[in-house]
Motif scaffolding. Structure first.
Motif, PDB file in Angstrom:
ATOM      1  N   ALA B 361       0.845  -1.209   0.000  1.00  0.00           N
ATOM      2  CA  ALA B 361       0.000   0.000   0.000  1.00  0.00           C
ATOM      3  C   ALA B 361       0.874   1.252   0.000  1.00  0.00           C
ATOM      4  CB  ALA B 361      -0.940  -0.008   1.198  1.00  0.00           C
ATOM      5  N   ASP B 362       1.910   1.243   0.839  1.00  0.00           N
ATOM      6  CA  ASP B 362       2.826   2.394   0.878  1.00  0.00           C
ATOM      7  C   ASP B 362       3.489   2.616  -0.481  1.00  0.00           C
ATOM      8  OD1 ASP B 362       2.199   2.670   3.522  1.00  0.00           O
ATOM      9  OD2 ASP B 362       4.074   1.814   4.295  1.00  0.00           O
ATOM     10  N   LEU B 363       3.931   1.521  -1.099  1.00  0.00           N
ATOM     11  CA  LEU B 363       4.587   1.630  -2.410  1.00  0.00           C
ATOM     12  C   LEU B 363       3.608   2.179  -3.450  1.00  0.00           C
ATOM     13  CD1 LEU B 363       6.604  -1.726  -2.552  1.00  0.00           C
ATOM     14  CD2 LEU B 363       7.549   0.596  -2.356  1.00  0.00           C
ATOM     15  N   ALA B 364       2.367   1.722  -3.400  1.00  0.00           N
ATOM     16  CA  ALA B 364       1.373   2.183  -4.375  1.00  0.00           C
ATOM     17  C   ALA B 364       1.159   3.681  -4.231  1.00  0.00           C
ATOM     18  CB  ALA B 364       0.060   1.432  -4.177  1.00  0.00           C
ATOM     19  N   GLU B 365       1.087   4.109  -2.980  1.00  0.00           N
ATOM     20  CA  GLU B 365       0.832   5.519  -2.721  1.00  0.00           C
ATOM     21  C   GLU B 365       2.013   6.375  -3.181  1.00  0.00           C
ATOM     22  OE1 GLU B 365      -1.922   6.718   0.809  1.00  0.00           O
ATOM     23  OE2 GLU B 365       0.143   6.414   1.480  1.00  0.00           O
ATOM     24  N   ARG B 366       3.184   5.875  -2.874  1.00  0.00           N
ATOM     25  CA  ARG B 366       4.367   6.675  -3.152  1.00  0.00           C
ATOM     26  C   ARG B 366       4.790   6.614  -4.612  1.00  0.00           C
ATOM     27  NH1 ARG B 366      10.041   6.372   0.126  1.00  0.00           N
ATOM     28  NH2 ARG B 366      11.075   8.021  -1.058  1.00  0.00           N
ATOM     29  N   TYR B 367       4.654   5.441  -5.220  1.00  0.00           N
ATOM     30  CA  TYR B 367       5.264   5.251  -6.543  1.00  0.00           C
ATOM     31  C   TYR B 367       4.294   4.885  -7.667  1.00  0.00           C
ATOM     32  CZ  TYR B 367       9.674   4.890  -3.925  1.00  0.00           C
ATOM     33  OH  TYR B 367      10.753   5.105  -3.118  1.00  0.00           O
ATOM     34  N   SER B 368       3.014   4.636  -7.372  1.00  0.00           N
ATOM     35  CA  SER B 368       2.130   4.147  -8.430  1.00  0.00           C
ATOM     36  C   SER B 368       0.805   4.892  -8.467  1.00  0.00           C
ATOM     37  CB  SER B 368       1.894   2.635  -8.258  1.00  0.00           C
ATOM     38  OG  SER B 368       1.104   2.137  -9.310  1.00  0.00           O
ATOM     39  N   LEU B 369       0.868   6.206  -8.187  1.00  0.00           N
ATOM     40  CA  LEU B 369      -0.315   7.058  -8.281  1.00  0.00           C
ATOM     41  C   LEU B 369      -1.503   6.476  -7.506  1.00  0.00           C
ATOM     42  CD1 LEU B 369       0.051   7.885 -12.080  1.00  0.00           C
ATOM     43  CD2 LEU B 369       0.891   9.227 -10.153  1.00  0.00           C
ATOM     44  N   ASP B 370      -1.165   5.866  -6.364  1.00  0.00           N
ATOM     45  CA  ASP B 370      -2.172   5.319  -5.444  1.00  0.00           C
ATOM     46  C   ASP B 370      -3.054   4.245  -6.076  1.00  0.00           C
ATOM     47  OD1 ASP B 370      -3.432   4.996  -3.027  1.00  0.00           O
ATOM     48  OD2 ASP B 370      -4.867   6.625  -3.357  1.00  0.00           O
ATOM     49  N   GLU B 371      -2.473   3.464  -6.956  1.00  0.00           N
ATOM     50  CA  GLU B 371      -3.267   2.415  -7.589  1.00  0.00           C
ATOM     51  C   GLU B 371      -2.592   1.063  -7.522  1.00  0.00           C
ATOM     52  OE1 GLU B 371      -5.306   1.675 -11.396  1.00  0.00           O
ATOM     53  OE2 GLU B 371      -5.212   3.862 -11.526  1.00  0.00           O
ATOM     54  N   LEU B 372      -3.426   0.031  -7.429  1.00  0.00           N
ATOM     55  CA  LEU B 372      -2.971  -1.351  -7.332  1.00  0.00           C
ATOM     56  C   LEU B 372      -3.913  -2.245  -8.097  1.00  0.00           C
ATOM     57  CD1 LEU B 372      -2.696  -1.454  -3.537  1.00  0.00           C
ATOM     58  CD2 LEU B 372      -1.024  -2.552  -4.961  1.00  0.00           C
ATOM     59  N   ARG B 373      -3.403  -3.371  -8.521  1.00  0.00           N
ATOM     60  CA  ARG B 373      -4.295  -4.358  -9.144  1.00  0.00           C
ATOM     61  C   ARG B 373      -4.017  -5.730  -8.535  1.00  0.00           C
ATOM     62  NH1 ARG B 373      -4.929  -1.852 -14.282  1.00  0.00           N
ATOM     63  NH2 ARG B 373      -5.186   0.346 -13.746  1.00  0.00           N
ATOM     64  N   VAL B 374      -5.056  -6.558  -8.534  1.00  0.00           N
ATOM     65  CA  VAL B 374      -4.904  -7.966  -8.180  1.00  0.00           C
ATOM     66  C   VAL B 374      -5.046  -8.749  -9.477  1.00  0.00           C
ATOM     67  CG1 VAL B 374      -5.770  -9.856  -6.748  1.00  0.00           C
ATOM     68  CG2 VAL B 374      -6.089  -7.479  -6.007  1.00  0.00           C
ATOM     69  N   THR B 375      -4.180  -9.731  -9.713  1.00  0.00           N
ATOM     70  CA  THR B 375      -4.265 -10.492 -10.964  1.00  0.00           C
ATOM     71  C   THR B 375      -4.932 -11.833 -10.721  1.00  0.00           C
ATOM     72  OG1 THR B 375      -2.266 -11.869 -10.892  1.00  0.00           O
ATOM     73  CG2 THR B 375      -1.966  -9.533 -11.445  1.00  0.00           C
ATOM     74  N   HIS B 376      -5.483 -12.411 -11.784  1.00  0.00           N
ATOM     75  CA  HIS B 376      -6.113 -13.736 -11.624  1.00  0.00           C
ATOM     76  C   HIS B 376      -5.059 -14.796 -11.338  1.00  0.00           C
ATOM     77  CE1 HIS B 376      -4.948 -14.646 -15.808  1.00  0.00           C
ATOM     78  NE2 HIS B 376      -5.010 -15.884 -15.391  1.00  0.00           N
ATOM     79  N   ALA B 377      -3.793 -14.450 -11.592  1.00  0.00           N
ATOM     80  CA  ALA B 377      -2.697 -15.371 -11.256  1.00  0.00           C
ATOM     81  C   ALA B 377      -2.269 -15.190  -9.802  1.00  0.00           C
ATOM     82  CB  ALA B 377      -1.522 -15.154 -12.196  1.00  0.00           C
ATOM     83  N   GLN B 378      -3.055 -14.458  -9.024  1.00  0.00           N
ATOM     84  CA  GLN B 378      -2.846 -14.307  -7.578  1.00  0.00           C
ATOM     85  C   GLN B 378      -1.599 -13.493  -7.231  1.00  0.00           C
ATOM     86  OE1 GLN B 378      -3.248 -18.776  -7.093  1.00  0.00           O
ATOM     87  NE2 GLN B 378      -4.581 -18.117  -5.432  1.00  0.00           N
ATOM     88  N   ASN B 379      -1.282 -12.533  -8.066  1.00  0.00           N
ATOM     89  CA  ASN B 379      -0.198 -11.602  -7.763  1.00  0.00           C
ATOM     90  C   ASN B 379      -0.776 -10.192  -7.679  1.00  0.00           C
ATOM     91  OD1 ASN B 379       2.006 -13.491  -7.795  1.00  0.00           O
ATOM     92  ND2 ASN B 379       1.720 -13.622 -10.011  1.00  0.00           N
ATOM     93  N   LEU B 380       0.068  -9.220  -7.302  1.00  0.00           N
ATOM     94  CA  LEU B 380      -0.356  -7.824  -7.229  1.00  0.00           C
ATOM     95  C   LEU B 380       0.414  -7.016  -8.264  1.00  0.00           C
ATOM     96  CD1 LEU B 380      -0.402  -7.406  -3.337  1.00  0.00           C
ATOM     97  CD2 LEU B 380      -2.356  -7.797  -4.849  1.00  0.00           C
ATOM     98  N   VAL B 381      -0.185  -5.902  -8.698  1.00  0.00           N
ATOM     99  CA  VAL B 381       0.466  -5.060  -9.713  1.00  0.00           C
ATOM    100  C   VAL B 381       0.490  -3.614  -9.225  1.00  0.00           C
ATOM    101  CG1 VAL B 381       0.200  -4.106 -12.042  1.00  0.00           C
ATOM    102  CG2 VAL B 381      -0.178  -6.538 -11.659  1.00  0.00           C
ATOM    103  N   LEU B 382       1.652  -2.980  -9.405  1.00  0.00           N
ATOM    104  CA  LEU B 382       1.748  -1.521  -9.284  1.00  0.00           C
ATOM    105  C   LEU B 382       1.719  -1.006 -10.722  1.00  0.00           C
ATOM    106  CD1 LEU B 382       4.699  -1.303  -6.707  1.00  0.00           C
ATOM    107  CD2 LEU B 382       2.261  -0.996  -6.223  1.00  0.00           C
ATOM    108  N   PRO B 383       0.605  -0.438 -11.177  1.00  0.00           N
ATOM    109  CA  PRO B 383       0.442  -0.217 -12.611  1.00  0.00           C
ATOM    110  C   PRO B 383       1.147   1.011 -13.195  1.00  0.00           C
ATOM    111  CG  PRO B 383      -1.596   0.328 -11.464  1.00  0.00           C
ATOM    112  CD  PRO B 383      -0.651  -0.183 -10.430  1.00  0.00           C
ATOM    113  N   HIS B 384       1.511   1.984 -12.364  1.00  0.00           N
ATOM    114  CA  HIS B 384       2.066   3.222 -12.946  1.00  0.00           C
ATOM    115  C   HIS B 384       3.372   3.600 -12.249  1.00  0.00           C
ATOM    116  CE1 HIS B 384      -2.017   3.681 -14.471  1.00  0.00           C
ATOM    117  NE2 HIS B 384      -2.477   3.755 -13.250  1.00  0.00           N
ATOM    118  N   VAL B 385       4.446   2.904 -12.561  1.00  0.00           N
ATOM    119  CA  VAL B 385       5.712   3.140 -11.861  1.00  0.00           C
ATOM    120  C   VAL B 385       6.714   3.823 -12.801  1.00  0.00           C
ATOM    121  CG1 VAL B 385       7.709   1.957 -10.888  1.00  0.00           C
ATOM    122  CG2 VAL B 385       5.385   1.218 -10.258  1.00  0.00           C
ATOM    123  N   ARG B 386       7.347   4.913 -12.300  1.00  0.00           N
ATOM    124  CA  ARG B 386       8.423   5.539 -13.078  1.00  0.00           C
ATOM    125  C   ARG B 386       9.611   4.586 -13.104  1.00  0.00           C
ATOM    126  NH1 ARG B 386       7.831  11.105  -9.837  1.00  0.00           N
ATOM    127  NH2 ARG B 386       8.413   9.580  -8.264  1.00  0.00           N
TER     128      ARG B 386
END
Lengths: 174, 556
Positions: B361-386
């Protein structure tokens, strides 16, 4: 059997017939199998209704609709939701008489049944005793607004309410 | 991201109150256990092997930092400090107490979340491409469609007592990352060749379970404005005609199979033709209102290459490997999408501790424009990272035990909870996944093998999607002993295929060696840059079957 409409308990003015015999009864519900015979002996000023199984195709019932004052759709179990779709099709076909859900429905289905076009719910005695009227009325009001358009009045529909809010916010013609 | 308006908020709060009332009516005996069961299931409450399980909807896999922190808090306060991300991009807690569930629902409503229709014979939580809005091969963002369907399907008066569960997935990209063809309805956004208008390709009747089927296309180009009316037509045909005599034949795939896709499509079109579209569909302003929430975020203008990143890659091979394996090209120059593996060796696939959730959550807020995704492969995604932030992210993930570089590789295993948790399971799944992960733990070797999807289910209900695994593993029970059936050649993507059985079932301890043999055939036979699944398609099953027969058996 106990009967409910959207306002609560209701007297049942209909009599059930086991077969096609309609005699001098003013309002009688006959089984689907006996409907044609019953209509053939229908007297003046007598109302006929039918109890249909939920597996019946709307196309089979459609020719009879203009002569029917009531259609009761059987719910063999609360979990069998075919009656909801059948009710929608009946209303779309223009049926304006009483539409009744007959079977062991549960209070949590009350609002759904009304939204799909049912007027009344006819419960087995034991179900009505276990689940008193006040539970039905409370369940009916669980949601003040719903998402699906075309299932009830626009003032209780979220999409229509949003549309109305947009229209009110937009500058109108002078 | 979508944000609730006053109506969405009220709907979810009313659902919480309704559930509390349903629990009260169960406790005072007004509702029988039989009547209460579908009501609790429609709110995600299962009775599992050891305890109640609560399944929380993560609609189309999208979360923000505040929501993930709330899930971390719930895990800590009401569970055992962790949660399990599922193949339907939901989150499950395995140990909540029934009496705590109304409080949990309240905490979820506080962050615009719910458990609505995560189970039961109704329209389930809708899923979408986890790289929505980000992927370079995207034609149009599927999330506005998914959100529209979320709202339309919530508390549907007509379709809440269907013959069986009903799952819808949406993708807007060329590569099908949402497994749309394995869903009851799959929607694929595509352009009409003549008008260039975006339309939906609609497939119906896909599904896994004990009778796996690939969905059949019933409409090539459905105008977007007609979506809800068309869905209503499909659901009405299914609700009226789907089988109710046998729970295992009640999914729409069986109806489509029995009457044929053409006849099914004909009935849907006949019903659709009778509907008054404008009174059912969302008006264009409503569609635009939803779509506006998914407008691209405020990206910076960045160079396509980051010197910071390139220097770090050159200096640190482990970091370079992670970047290569766990990042995906982004639409916007200078950005990337990071997939965080929830499959470190030896852990239950898809599990995350509350502490790990907070880190992410901290990483998403700091580095991914406060966004996260859950994948059907049971992983998480930070979708907008510089790109330049990747080294810092990798270090933080490493400290949290989340820097496994295995996305899409042999150890990125999809697995259901299996007999360790599930009341339906016939065999364990998680220990099999762990044993395979240990066997292939060497990072260099994983990379050499390349993309390979192993999927494990602990019973024929196929929650682990084994049918569409490149290698599928199905745990069964034979005479009181766990037996694992291996399938080969399944594919969850746009070339969707059901895997074929390789041979007799194996004992649990024989499974890793069998996988090893299959992989060895691939390594020996592959052409230059040929992936595992491509090699299987070219070679056919024969060489793999031959190798499979040589797997040493503990007992004949």
């Amino acid at each position: 059997m106990p009967l409910l409409d959207r306002n609560g308990a209701r007297e049942d003015g209909w009599t059930r017939s086991e077969g096609a015999a309609v005699g001098n009864i003013p309002a009688v519900i006959v089984p689907w199998d006996s409907l044609a015979d019953a209509l053939a002996q229908q007297g003046d000023g007598r109302n006929i209704g039918v109890l249909i199984p939920n597996s019946l195709a709307i196309s089979a019932l459609a020719p009879f609709l203009p002569r029917l004052a009531l259609v009761a759709i059987g719910f063999p179990a609360y979990s069998d939701g075919r009656g909801f779709s059948l009710a929608r099709q009946l209303r779309r076909a223009g049926f304006a008489g009483e539409l009744r859900a007959s079977g062991p429905l549960i209070p949590d289905q009350f609002a759904y049944a009304l939204a799909c076009g049912f007027d009344t719910i006819e419960l087995p005695q034991a179900n009505a005793e276990r689940q008193p009227l006040e539970q039905w009325l409370r369940a009916r009001d669980s949601y003040s607004l719903t998402y699906q358009r075309g299932y009830g009045t626009p003032d209780r529909n979220i999409l229509d309410r949003r549309r109305a809010a947009r229209a009110a916010a937009a500058p109108g013609p002078r | 991201m979508y944000r609730y308006d006053e109506f969405d908020e009220r709907f979810v709060r009313e659902r919480v109150a309704q559930f509390a009332d349903q629990v009260a009516r169960r406790l005072d005996g007004s509702l029988s256990e039989d009547e209460f069961k579908p009501l609790r299931l429609k709110n995600g409450v299962y009775l599992q092997l050891h305890a109640y399980m609560l399944r929380i909807a993560v609609p189309y896999g999208t979360l923000n930092a505040r929501q993930l922190r709330q899930l971390a808090l719930i895990g800590e306060r009401y569970d055992r400090g962790y949660g399990h991300f599922t193949t339907r991009t939901n989150l499950q807690f395995n140990w909540p107490k029934l009496r705590d569930i109304p409080a949990i629902l309240g905490l979820l409503a506080d962050v615009e979340m719910h458990c609505i229709q995560t189970s039961g014979n109704c329209i389930r939580n809708v899923t979408a491409d986890h790289f929505a809005g980000v992927a370079r091969d995207e034609i149009e963002d599927p999330r506005p469609t998914a959100e529209l369907i979320r709202q339309w399907s919530s508390g549907h008066p007509e379709f809440s007592y269907l013959p069986r569960k009903f799952k819808i997935a949406v993708t807007g990209a060329q590569e099908d990352r949402a497994v749309t063809r394995a869903h009851d309805i799959g929607l694929r956004l595509r352009r009409h060749p003549d008008t260039q208008e975006t339309c939906y390709e609609v497939s119906v009747g896909g599904g896994l379970g004990r009778t796996p089927m690939i969905g059949k296309v019933v409409r090539d180009y459905l105008p977007k404005k007609d979506l809800l009316a068309y869905l209503e037509a499909i659901l009405r045909v299914y609700n009226l005609e789907g089988r109710r005599d046998n729970k295992y034949k009640a999914r729409v795939k069986i109806l489509v199979h029995e009457i044929g896709a053409e006849e099914f499509a004909r009935r849907v079109e006949a019903e659709f033709a009778r509907l008054d579209g404008p009174s059912i569909n969302a008006d264009p302003e409503e569609v635009a209102r939803i779509a506006a929430y998914f407008a691209p975020p405020a990206y910076e203008t960045l160079p396509a290459v980051s010197n910071t990143l390139e220097a770090a890659r050159a200096a640190n091979p482990a970091f370079a490997r992670w970047v290569e394996v766990n990042t995906t090209a982004h639409k916007v120059p200078g950005y990337t999408a990071v997939t965080i593996s929830l499959k470190p060796a030896g852990q239950a696939p898809g599990d995350a501790t509350s502490a790990q959730m907070r880190t992410v959550a901290d990483l998403a807020e700091r580095y991914s424009l406060d966004e996260l995704r859950v994948t059907h492969a049971q992983n998480l995604v930070l979708p907008h990272v510089r790109l330049r932030d990747l080294p810092a992210i990798w270090r933080t993930l490493g400290e949290a035990g989340l820097a496994e570089a295995n996305i899409g590789l042999v150890t990125d295993i999809i697995s259901c909870p299996g007999l360790d948790y599930c009341a339906l399971a016939t065999a364990r799944s998680i220990p099999i996944a762990q044993a395979i992960q240990q066997r292939f733990a060497d990072a260099q070797r994983q990379r050499e093998i390349g993309p390979l999807g192993i999927k494990i289910s602990g019973c024929i209900n196929a929650c682990g999607h084994h049918h569409v695994g490149h290698i599928g593993i199905l745990g069964l029970e034979k005479r009181g002993i766990e037996s694992y059936q291996i399938t080969l050649g399944g594919d969850a993507g746009e070339n969707a295929a059901i895997g074929e059985i390789l041979g007799p079932g194996l004992a649990a301890e024989e499974v890793p060696a069998a996988i090893e043999r299959i992989v060895a055939v691939y390594l020996a036979e592959r052409l230059e840059a040929e992936s595992f699944i491509d090699a299987v398609r070219r070679l056919g099953l024969a060489p793999f079957k031959a190798a499979f027969q040589e797997v040493p058996r503990a007992a004949a």
